[in-house]
Design a protein around this motif. Structure first.
Motif, PDB file in Angstrom:
ATOM      1  N   TRP A 187       0.844  -1.195   0.000  1.00  0.00           N
ATOM      2  CA  TRP A 187       0.000   0.000   0.000  1.00  0.00           C
ATOM      3  C   TRP A 187       0.882   1.248   0.000  1.00  0.00           C
ATOM      4  N   GLU A 210       0.063   5.455   0.466  1.00  0.00           N
ATOM      5  CA  GLU A 210      -0.982   6.447   0.694  1.00  0.00           C
ATOM      6  C   GLU A 210      -0.380   7.787   1.083  1.00  0.00           C
ATOM      7  N   MET A 249      -4.841   7.295  -2.421  1.00  0.00           N
ATOM      8  CA  MET A 249      -4.149   6.088  -2.862  1.00  0.00           C
ATOM      9  C   MET A 249      -3.203   6.500  -3.987  1.00  0.00           C
ATOM     10  N   ASP A 258       0.909   2.521  -5.515  1.00  0.00           N
ATOM     11  CA  ASP A 258       0.224   1.529  -4.688  1.00  0.00           C
ATOM     12  C   ASP A 258       0.075   0.230  -5.497  1.00  0.00           C
ATOM     13  N   CYS A 300      -4.136  -3.681  -5.828  1.00  0.00           N
ATOM     14  CA  CYS A 300      -5.305  -4.019  -6.645  1.00  0.00           C
ATOM     15  C   CYS A 300      -5.075  -5.179  -7.611  1.00  0.00           C
ATOM     16  N   GLY A 326      -2.070  -0.029  -9.561  1.00  0.00           N
ATOM     17  CA  GLY A 326      -1.964   1.154  -8.712  1.00  0.00           C
ATOM     18  C   GLY A 326      -2.624   2.391  -9.272  1.00  0.00           C
ATOM     19  N   GLU A 353      -8.336   1.205  -8.444  1.00  0.00           N
ATOM     20  CA  GLU A 353      -8.439   1.646  -7.056  1.00  0.00           C
ATOM     21  C   GLU A 353      -9.877   2.020  -6.689  1.00  0.00           C
ATOM     22  N   TRP A 409     -11.599  -1.111  -6.070  1.00  0.00           N
ATOM     23  CA  TRP A 409     -11.201  -1.620  -4.748  1.00  0.00           C
ATOM     24  C   TRP A 409     -11.980  -0.892  -3.649  1.00  0.00           C
TER      25      TRP A 409
END
Length: 500
Positions: free
Chosen positions: A43, A45, A98, A102, A105, A133, A138, A141
């Motif tokens: 991840w 962020e 996000m 990242d 996913c 990413g 996203e 997700w």
């Protein structure tokens, strides 16, 4: 009355702002950094409010003089692409953004392949390969894993439209940035219903699409008060950071090629039409009627930093760059049979190295032979990747910006291996320069991007290749590619998107 322009680069690790007068004088520079967070493996962020605080802080610093602040005609932006944040109706984030790097996913990627089709279906619509990413996956997700946040969100914004909304109350994304969000048909310049349905969103929850340089609106009273400016200042649509850098470097015509060097080396080639046949990332460029192709060597600068860490000096400090340049200039790595293949470099068409490799080590080689091999290897790799572009460099040569442009040796190697002139812009923060040009175009101070580039007086020095060295490098470059094909069987992986 003097008029002023602000070029702002909202990057992944920090924000830079440059203040220019309309006649091209650089009057101020400011920077604010901010962190990335990794709450779980894979991840990445970021707090979107950090972007805004950094914009406010840097603008206030460069516009501390009240007369200057009262006469800022326009602002424009260079922006990180592919980072998404859900917000409420007042543009307040509902969760951390996000970030584009990242990697959570993977299941959503598999869902796309099942429901929509092969990865090529995404690339052919958006110009960007299917990535775990980027915003389309996203958003899917978020819909599946954080349904309450997804339901509460009024807007799903990325960096350009979030900053635009904070400044003007209008969320707007420029087309050079929008393709990487993987929700638009980049050739038609509009949202794609198939991609929206997959992500689970409707266009009314997404930003307005605009062209780079187009006026989005005036600063709101609230934004003007925070920034220390006036509501007479307009925001002009900016550009994805790579295209802002290209504009700042003067790469505006078909055939212009820019190598941006840093942690990651990025090739940006400007053309008059998209080049989907290449499989390279395709975007609308910051200049009307132009398209861009992108490819990156993600470990370009990493390799030299790895060497500096491994071969630290006796006191534990890293070897200064001027020492590397001086010592490596006296070595002959490829000519002695020593080659370096970077992490993530091309091993063969459609495959990249999973590990870095030295080939041809001899007992006579020392640490600066290895440094020379790294410098040559990164240049070999970058120029090899360039061969897959439909856009070929003109006789004017290549533009080289970023960290490597400060190394006389790396510049020289690039010119000699390419056999072309290397043009080196003598201005830092080219992304901000490109944004300032778009600000000037948007508010009418400049007729077009070319005039803006000339007015901001971005100087460049030109390094011509040495004919004898260029001739010597031709067979060495061919040998580099031959060995890469041999190594590729053992140390390579498919390049994401190569199935296109």
């Amino acid at each position: 009355m003097k008029r002023y322009l602000l070029g702002i680069d909202v990057g992944t690790t920090g924000t830079k702002t440059l203040l220019y007068s309309a006649d091209g004088a650089l009057l101020g520079r400011a920077y604010r950094g901010y962190p990335l967070s990794t709450p779980r493996v894979g991840w990445s962020e970021q707090n979107a409010e950090d972007w805004w605080r950094a914009v406010v802080g840097t603008v206030r610093e460069v516009c501390a003089d009240p007369e200057t602040a009262a006469n800022v005609a326009a602002i424009s932006l260079s922006l990180q692409g592919g980072t998404v944040v859900p917000t409420d109706a007042e543009f307040c984030p509902l969760r951390p953004a996000m970030v584009w790097n990242d990697a959570r996913c993977e299941a959503e990627r598999e869902a796309f392949l099942r429901e929509i089709g092969p990865a090529a279906a995404m690339y052919e619509k958006t110009g960007w390969g299917l990535s775990p990413g980027l915003p389309a996956l996203e958003l899917r997700w978020l819909r599946d894993h954080e349904p309450e946040t997804f339901r509460r969100a009024v807007w799903f914004l990325t960096v350009p439209d979030y900053i635009s909304a904070k400044m003007t109350g209008i969320p707007a994304a420029d087309l050079s940035d929008a393709g990487i969000n993987q929700l638009i048909d980049v050739r038609r310049g509009c949202y794609d219903e198939t991609l929206l349905r997959f992500a689970g969103v409707t266009a009314d929850r997404l930003p307005k699409l605009v062209r780079s340089g187009e006026v989005i609106g005036h600063l709101t009273e609230a934004a003007a008060a925070e920034l220390g400016l006036t509501t007479e200042t307009v925001l002009a649509a900016g550009a994805h950071d790579q295209y802002a850098v290209a504009l700042g470097a003067g790469a505006t015509e078909a055939g212009d090629i820019l190598i941006g060097s840093g942690t990651c080396w990025v090739i940006t080639a400007i053309g008059d039409a998209p080049d989907f046949a290449s499989g390279l990332s395709q975007s609308v460029a910051a200049v009307p009627g132009r398209w861009g192709s992108l490819q990156s060597l993600s470990s370009g600068g990493v390799c030299l930093e790895w060497w500096r860490k491994i071969f630290a000096q006796d006191d534990g400090s890293t070897v200064p760059y001027d020492v590397i340049n001086a010592e490596a200039a006296a070595r002959r790595a490829a000519e002695s049979g020593l080659y370096f293949y970077p992490f993530s470099g091309q091993a063969a068409p459609g495959r990249s190295f999973s590990k870095a490799t030295f080939v041809g080590l001899d007992l006579s080689h020392d640490r600066f032979d290895l440094a020379r091999a790294i410098l040559e290897g990164v240049a070999f790799q970058t120029l090899w990747m360039m061969e897959s572009f439909r856009t070929k460099p003109s006789e004017a040569g290549l533009k080289l910006a970023g960290g490597a442009s400060k190394s006389p040796l790396w510049c020289r190697l690039t010119a000699d291996i390419a056999g072309l002139p290397v043009r080196i812009p003598e201005v830092a923060d080219l992304a901000c320069v490109g944004a300032a040009i778009l600000a000037g175009v948007g508010c009418g101070l400049y007729r077009d991007a070319g005039e803006g580039y000339r007015r901001l007086a971005v100087r460049e020095r030109v390094l011509q290749p040495d004919p004898a060295r260029a001739a010597a490098y031709r067979p060495l470059f061919a040998e580099y590619k031959r060995i890469a094909g041999t190594l590729g069987a053992a140390y390579s992986l498919p390049i994401p998107g190569a199935e296109l």
